[in-house]
Design a protein around this motif. Structure first.
Motif, PDB file in Angstrom:
ATOM      1  N   GLU A 233      23.555  -0.166 -33.868  1.00 54.63           N
ATOM      2  CA  GLU A 233      21.882  -1.018 -34.402  1.00 54.63           C
ATOM      3  C   GLU A 233      21.453   0.434 -34.006  1.00 54.63           C
ATOM      4  OE1 GLU A 233      19.364  -3.213 -31.631  1.00 54.63           O
ATOM      5  OE2 GLU A 233      20.592  -2.643 -30.344  1.00 54.63           O
ATOM      6  N   PRO A 234      21.044   0.378 -34.660  1.00 54.60           N
ATOM      7  CA  PRO A 234      19.759   1.647 -35.210  1.00 54.60           C
ATOM      8  C   PRO A 234      18.409   1.455 -33.638  1.00 54.60           C
ATOM      9  CG  PRO A 234      19.611   0.671 -36.843  1.00 54.60           C
ATOM     10  CD  PRO A 234      20.567  -0.084 -36.136  1.00 54.60           C
ATOM     11  N   ARG A 235      17.786   3.055 -33.559  1.00 55.79           N
ATOM     12  CA  ARG A 235      16.268   2.778 -32.353  1.00 55.79           C
ATOM     13  C   ARG A 235      16.022   1.585 -32.361  1.00 55.79           C
ATOM     14  NH1 ARG A 235      13.707   6.809 -31.408  1.00 55.79           N
ATOM     15  NH2 ARG A 235      14.508   8.400 -33.121  1.00 55.79           N
ATOM     16  N   GLY A 236      15.167   0.649 -31.639  1.00 55.38           N
ATOM     17  CA  GLY A 236      14.265   0.127 -32.179  1.00 55.38           C
ATOM     18  C   GLY A 236      13.626   0.442 -30.491  1.00 55.38           C
ATOM     19  N   CYS A 237      12.277  -0.273 -30.832  1.00 47.59           N
ATOM     20  CA  CYS A 237      11.419  -1.170 -29.578  1.00 47.59           C
ATOM     21  C   CYS A 237      10.223  -1.794 -30.431  1.00 47.59           C
ATOM     22  CB  CYS A 237      10.314   0.046 -29.088  1.00 47.59           C
ATOM     23  SG  CYS A 237       9.205   0.923 -29.600  1.00 47.59           S
ATOM     24  N   TYR A 238       9.380  -2.405 -29.009  1.00 48.74           N
ATOM     25  CA  TYR A 238       7.992  -3.654 -29.181  1.00 48.74           C
ATOM     26  C   TYR A 238       7.793  -3.254 -28.206  1.00 48.74           C
ATOM     27  CZ  TYR A 238       9.551  -8.121 -26.630  1.00 48.74           C
ATOM     28  OH  TYR A 238       9.448  -8.754 -25.558  1.00 48.74           O
ATOM     29  N   ALA A 239       5.953  -3.570 -28.364  1.00 53.00           N
ATOM     30  CA  ALA A 239       5.212  -2.974 -27.035  1.00 53.00           C
ATOM     31  C   ALA A 239       3.450  -3.940 -27.219  1.00 53.00           C
ATOM     32  CB  ALA A 239       4.577  -2.055 -26.695  1.00 53.00           C
ATOM     33  N   GLU A 240       3.852  -4.340 -25.818  1.00 51.92           N
ATOM     34  CA  GLU A 240       2.827  -6.299 -26.178  1.00 51.92           C
ATOM     35  C   GLU A 240       2.035  -5.439 -24.774  1.00 51.92           C
ATOM     36  OE1 GLU A 240       3.721  -9.899 -27.017  1.00 51.92           O
ATOM     37  OE2 GLU A 240       5.736 -10.148 -25.838  1.00 51.92           O
ATOM     38  N   TRP A 241       0.770  -5.941 -24.373  1.00 49.76           N
ATOM     39  CA  TRP A 241      -0.178  -5.975 -23.404  1.00 49.76           C
ATOM     40  C   TRP A 241      -0.571  -7.467 -22.775  1.00 49.76           C
ATOM     41  CZ3 TRP A 241      -1.349  -1.608 -20.632  1.00 49.76           C
ATOM     42  CH2 TRP A 241      -1.930  -0.272 -21.363  1.00 49.76           C
ATOM     43  N   THR A 242      -0.519  -7.340 -22.149  1.00 44.93           N
ATOM     44  CA  THR A 242      -1.098  -9.051 -20.455  1.00 44.93           C
ATOM     45  C   THR A 242      -1.743  -8.384 -19.754  1.00 44.93           C
ATOM     46  OG1 THR A 242       0.778  -9.760 -21.008  1.00 44.93           O
ATOM     47  CG2 THR A 242      -0.791 -10.579 -19.275  1.00 44.93           C
ATOM     48  N   GLY A 243      -3.291  -8.094 -19.938  1.00 45.76           N
ATOM     49  CA  GLY A 243      -4.159  -7.579 -19.280  1.00 45.76           C
ATOM     50  C   GLY A 243      -3.973  -6.095 -18.869  1.00 45.76           C
TER      51      GLY A 243
END
Length: 765
Positions: free
Chosen positions: A198-208
């Motif tokens: 599995e290659p590198r990966g990410c996701y980002a999300e904000w709450t407040g």
């Protein structure tokens, strides 16, 4: 092993999830509505950056943002990545050039990130990248590992990142002056690309004002610290999680720009952002491994006793200092510098040089495979030059059982070992005595057979401390929260089984939680073969806390002194009482009485010392002289891992490590051209080992339990690779020796081996 794990080969419970397509990797858990990110990267290895025009890209259909380094600076971000440094031999500090999240002022390797594009779809982001106008002035590329050449960084003379040494140079030089015989070998350790499934990966999300970043890694806490610093946040504002991970190998243990960039883009846009590496992108930008050349020397007395060992190592830094990089590699190289041999006069000098390639960092084994490879190649060469049997030469110089605990000149203490016993078992298991008959049979068919031996030792690494939290749930199940991170090793199985053995709680009622910085306050992650040893040590401490608190509770319930209550790993018992509750039953009793304080228990424990797995690899190869093809025909491993909790998992780790070692030895070869372009940037050109490259691997455990931890374990995650490189290389050298080939280095591709066998004929032409 009756107390600690019972050494049972239990099948991995997580495999059902993985093999039926129910694994949850980072690309599976990312929000479907997330925007897609794509990196615009440098097309050249070395250039002065004169302009990046992103206006058209920002105006393209579906594009929500295009970030350059100027945008990051305007947002007040810390634009430089964390990077290690080391002191030089003369006491001065090694070079510490800035390593920006996005290129600033100069381009230093092909694939260096320049702009971060966020769009509604991945295709839109890719299309926008085509609209970016990049202006630069080409510079000649620095590609060799050595002093001089075009400067990768201004202010770093000769491109020398550091010049470090350890040991007693004067005493070692004196030993060489008094030696009856010396042997020298220069040996290369080829650069490799990790290529996790599995290659590198990410996701980002904000709450407040909090950001959640999910990424495929080997531990969440360093990533959390990096993201918080890059974005100027308090650590409490950052949550990092890691779902299932398809392979780490050291490469996924470190921060990368994409994680902070995704978090910043999500903050800017108020919308989740996801990024996933493509395979060629990974080959260009993932931390690479190995890439060093060593000149190694032995000094012998007249009885063939090694009286001195010195190594001069020249390693490729890549374009920047990375999180650990060749600095930590050098220190880990020194940790097992003299391997299993009784040598006190030792000296290691390491020079690191910048080149216009992606950075080089810790890869499976981190310094120990490199050290053992050099040492075991040299002892094999020494045996040939001295005219002695290589097995006998090893025995002559082994640290003997009565010398333990053994203090090495590098400051390590080997607690236990019986290297002759392990070697004897390996020779029997491999049918070493039958080699000559097999060699003659192959010779009659026009084939060359060689045998290689490697006796390795390694040490577990990383933080010796770890924590464990055990929670008793309302539904009768138990959750154990751990500070390590599985990347495919089977942690869910082994941790649940170990807790079950210590508590009597059925393993199928135990759930393992990892990789969540909100749920687990602190942890060391996974790397350096540390996980099972340090985590189960923490689990033992947590079980002790549970037992003590449950005993006190039962003493009140039964009206007897706590000293009269005992726990036998399954039930609590007290003389004169018919009540013999299990831990689950005591937890339920506590819940019924409102004693929620007894339902969650935590402990943190520190190993008093490191342990040192060791073992012997014996392999036989067959070489087709007409084609240069090398086939690994037989492979035998006898390992001293101390006590094993799950022998099947240990054997699986060894198989994987050996396969990686065979890959580096036979097929894997990173090639750059003179301009720094990576020519092996796809699986069309970069050859991973295939099923028919790997033979049946015989694995035998010959344990000498460690005294460095109560469980007697030693770790095993990287051992297969540590031993495989030299074993295969020595076997190939043995096969070619009678043909007049005196120097054979990895990778042993058909073309290279054919050229070695035909070098005289080619020279005559």
């Amino acid at each position: 092993m009756e107390k600690f794990g019972r050494s049972q080969s239990i099948k991995r419970v997580e495999d059902v999830r993985f093999l039926t397509g129910h694994g949850r990797y980072v690309d599976d858990v990312a929000p479907k509505e997330a925007l897609r990110a794509y990196l615009f990267r440098s097309p050249v290895a070395h250039a002065t950056l004169t302009g990046v025009d992103v206006a058209d890209a920002r105006a393209a259909e579906g594009v929500r943002a295009v970030l350059t380094v100027e945008d990051l600076e305007a947002a007040g971000m810390q634009i430089n990545m964390p990077a290690a440094t080391i002191k030089n031999r003369d006491g001065t500090q090694g070079a510490a050039p800035d390593r920006p999240l996005l290129a600033k002022g100069k381009l230093r390797f092909v694939g260096e990130p320049i702009a971060f594009i966020v769009a509604e779809t991945l295709d839109q982001a890719r299309d926008a990248a085509e609209l970016i106008v990049l202006d630069y002035d080409d510079l000649p590329a620095k590609m060799d590992i050595g002093a001089g050449g075009p400067l990768v960084h201004e202010g770093v003379p000769d491109n020398r990142a550091f010049d470090w040494g350890i040991g007693d140079q004067a005493a070692t030089d004196a030993a060489f002056k008094s030696a009856a015989r010396t042997v020298t070998l220069e040996v290369g350790d080829n650069r490799i690309i990790v290529n996790a499934l599995e290659p590198r990966g990410c996701y980002a999300e904000w709450t407040g004002n909090r950001v959640h970043v999910a990424l495929g890694g080997q531990g969440v806490w360093e990533q959390k610290s990096f993201i918080a610093k890059a974005l100027g946040l308090d650590p409490e504002q950052v949550r990092v999680t890691t779902p299932d991970v398809g392979g780490g190998f050291g490469m996924k243990g470190f921060p990368y720009p994409e994680y902070a960039l995704s978090a910043q883009a999500a903050r800017l846009l108020g919308h989740p952002v996801r990024w996933m590496s493509e395979r060629t992108e990974a080959m260009l930008t993932d931390n690479a491994g190995r890439d060093l050349t060593s000149t190694a020397e032995f000094a012998f007395d007249e009885t063939h006793k090694i009286i001195g060992y010195r190594v001069h190592n020249r390693c490729n830094m890549g374009a920047y200092n990375s999180q650990y990089g060749q600095f930590i590699q050098s220190q880990l190289f020194s940790r097992v510098l003299m391997g299993v041999y009784d040598v006190q006069n030792t000296w290691l000098q390491v020079e690191g040089f910048y080149t216009n390639t992606t950075y080089v960092d810790a890869y499976r084994g981190a310094g120990r495979p490199e050290a053992i490879y050099v040492l075991e190649r040299l002892i094999d060469r020494a045996a040939r030059e001295l005219g002695v049997d290589p097995v006998a030469l090893r025995r002559r110089n082994f640290i003997k059982p009565d010398q333990f605990p053994y203090d090495t000149p590098m400051g390590e203490t080997y607690d236990v070992g019986d290297f002759n016993k392990v070697l004897d078992r390996a020779l029997v298991q491999s049918d070493f005595d039958g080699f000559e008959a097999r060699k003659q049979a192959d010779a009659a068919r026009g084939l060359l057979r060689g045998v290689g031996v490697c006796y390795y030792i390694e040490s577990i690494l990383g933080d010796p401390s770890e924590g464990a939290k055990v929670a008793f749930n309302e539904d009768g199940t138990v959750t154990i929260y751990v500070g390590t991170q599985s990347t495919g090793q089977g942690h869910e199985t082994v941790y649940a089984a170990f807790l079950a053995d210590q508590t009597g709680i059925p393993a199928d009622k135990i759930y393992v939680v990892q990789g969540d910085s909100d749920l687990i306050a602190k942890g060391g992650g996974t790397g350096g073969s540390r996980s099972v040893t340090v985590q189960n040590n923490a689990t033992l401490a947590a079980v002790a806390v549970i037992t003590e608190q449950f005993t006190a509770f039962l003493a009140d319930e039964l009206g007897v002194p706590a000293s009269e209550i005992r726990f036998d790993d399954e039930r609590f018992r007290a003389d004169g009482s018919n009540l013999t509750p299990t831990m689950l039953e005591v937890a339920e009793m506590a819940r019924e009485q409102g004693r929620d304080d007894l339902l969650v228990h935590e402990a943190r424990e520190t190993l008093p010392a490191r342990s040192f797995p060791n073992g012997c690899h014996v392999t036989e190869v067959v070489v087709d002289a007409d084609t240069g093809v090398v086939h690994v025909d037989r492979y035998t491993v006898v390992d001293d891992f101390g006590n094993l909790i799950n022998p099947m998992l240990a054997e699986g780790q060894v198989h994987g490590g050996v396969a990686q070692g065979i890959g580096q030895a036979l097929t894997e070869h990173v090639v750059f051209d003179d301009d720094g372009q990576l020519l092996t940037a796809s699986f069309m050109d970069y050859a991973l080992p295939r099923a028919d490259d790997v033979p049946h691997i015989s694995f035998t455990s010959e344990p000498v339990p460690s005294t460095a931890n109560i469980m007697g374990m030693k770790g095993c995650g990287e051992a297969g690779t540590v031993g495989a490189l030299a074993a295969v290389s020595n076997a190939v050298q043995d096969a070619l020796w009678d043909q007049g080939v005196r120097q054979a280095d990895m990778p042993f591709t058909p073309h290279k081996v054919w050229e070695l066998l035909n070098s005289e004929a080619l020279a005559a032409e």
